[in-house]
Design a protein around this motif. Structure first.
Motif: not given
Length: 359
Positions: A206-218
């Motif tokens: 899941q995280a690999r698909l979100l790493e380019d979105l500049d999220l504050v946290w997971y």
């Protein structure tokens, strides 16, 4: 000053849409701690969806409240230790921690009122305002519900928004996050919350698909009991991990810190044994250069965040009906102003207890 009476009640409070799609109501277990000098402290603990409130109230009334009767409410740390150590066979987690939290919050309310100071100033304030993030994005929301909620928080001033990622398909979660990101624009940063629903490998995917979105946290990637797995996720993904809402003591948080399991710690003062323990957790985090972002009950959490140099954000879930509290904190430019009233600054409206009481 002596404690002369402790009254408890359970309040069942309906929520409004969109959060009502997942949680039609929440419950508060409240405690009024009364003294011989007329100063009364209000404490309460929030139970999402009402879970466990009967047990929380029973433990508060039968095991903890008797320990406080006749005692000096200003000796908070002594009374906290007395409650925490009372039942050696019951760990201060879950039901017991919720109950202790409500009483500790009430005791500190008395201390602040007696001193004529808001708690954050009594504890040595670092700020009088704390930024908030809008929180929601529950799985039952349609995409329109999700975007509408995010935009509503942004319209109120929030510069941060957190949403759930609960779909079994990680690609569907990415699509929802991306839709919200486009809808709120570049000026708003996002967080995502797994709510303990994945294992380590599932989080990697899941995280690999979100790493380019500049999220504050997971947030809360694995079961809260499994600190080793949380640490493995934190080491293996390129988004900072946040966790802690379902950890209850400074000892659990010490273990999270030592394992490198999170960059953001999220104690819930209604679960983490009250103001007393939450402050210890916050200062322990400061010694390790970790930020603290308290979980929910922003109206109380502000007092803690305002007293911590490593306080980051408070979580705002906009569910409270207008007739529950006499006065809620004011938002200004994306920050909540910390109530400057003595104690924690919160009081029920005159008719709230009668209207919402169920136990």
């Amino acid at each position: 000053m002596k404690i002369t009476g402790i009254d408890s009640a359970v309040l069942r409070i309906p929520t409004r849409k969109p959060i009502a799609l997942d949680f039609p109501h929440h419950s508060l277990v409240i405690a009024h701690v009364r003294t011989d000098e007329g100063v009364t402290g209000l404490g309460y603990t929030l139970a999402f969806g009402g879970g466990g409130v009967e047990s929380i109230q029973a433990y508060l009334d039968t095991r903890l409240a008797p320990l406080l009767m006749g005692q000096d409410p200003l000796l908070v740390e002594r009374l906290w230790e007395r409650m925490y150590r009372a039942d050696r066979g019951i760990k201060r987690q879950g039901v017991a921690a919720y109950a202790l939290s409500a009483l500790d919050i009430a005791l500190w309310d008395i201390v602040g009122k007696a001193a004529g100071l808001p708690l954050y100033k009594l504890w040595g304030a670092v700020t009088d305002r704390v930024a908030a993030y809008g929180s929601g994005g529950w799985p039952s929301y349609t995409l329109d519900d999700l975007i509408g909620e995010a935009q509503a928080y942004v319209a109120r001033g929030c510069r941060y928004y957190k949403m759930k990622i609960h779909d079994p398909d990680p690609r569907a979660n990415r699509a929802r996050v991306l839709a919200v990101k486009k809808a709120v624009g570049d000026g708003v940063r996002l967080m995502v919350d797994v709510n303990q629903k994945l294992d380590v490998l599932g989080n990697f995917r899941q995280a690999r698909l979100l790493e380019d979105l500049d999220l504050v946290w997971y947030e809360e990637p694995v079961l809260a009991d499994d600190l080793a797995a949380c640490a493995e996720v934190a080491r293996g993904i390129n988004i900072p991990v946040a966790t802690g809402e379902n950890n209850y003591t400074r000892f659990e948080f010490r273990d999270l810190i030592e394992r490198g399991a999170a960059r953001y710690l999220m104690p819930d003062l209604c679960r983490a044994n009250g103001f007393s323990e939450t402050l210890k957790i916050g200062r322990l985090a400061a010694a390790h250069q970790l930020a603290v972002s308290p979980h929910v009950v922003h109206e109380l959490s502000l007092q803690v965040a305002g007293a911590l140099s490593n306080g980051f954000l408070v979580e705002w879930i906009d569910w409270v009906p207008e007739d529950l509290f006499a006065e809620m904190p004011v938002m200004q430019g994306g920050d909540f102003l910390i109530p400057d009233r003595p104690g924690h600054g919160m009081a029920l409206t005159p008719g709230a207890e009668k209207k919402y009481r169920v136990g």
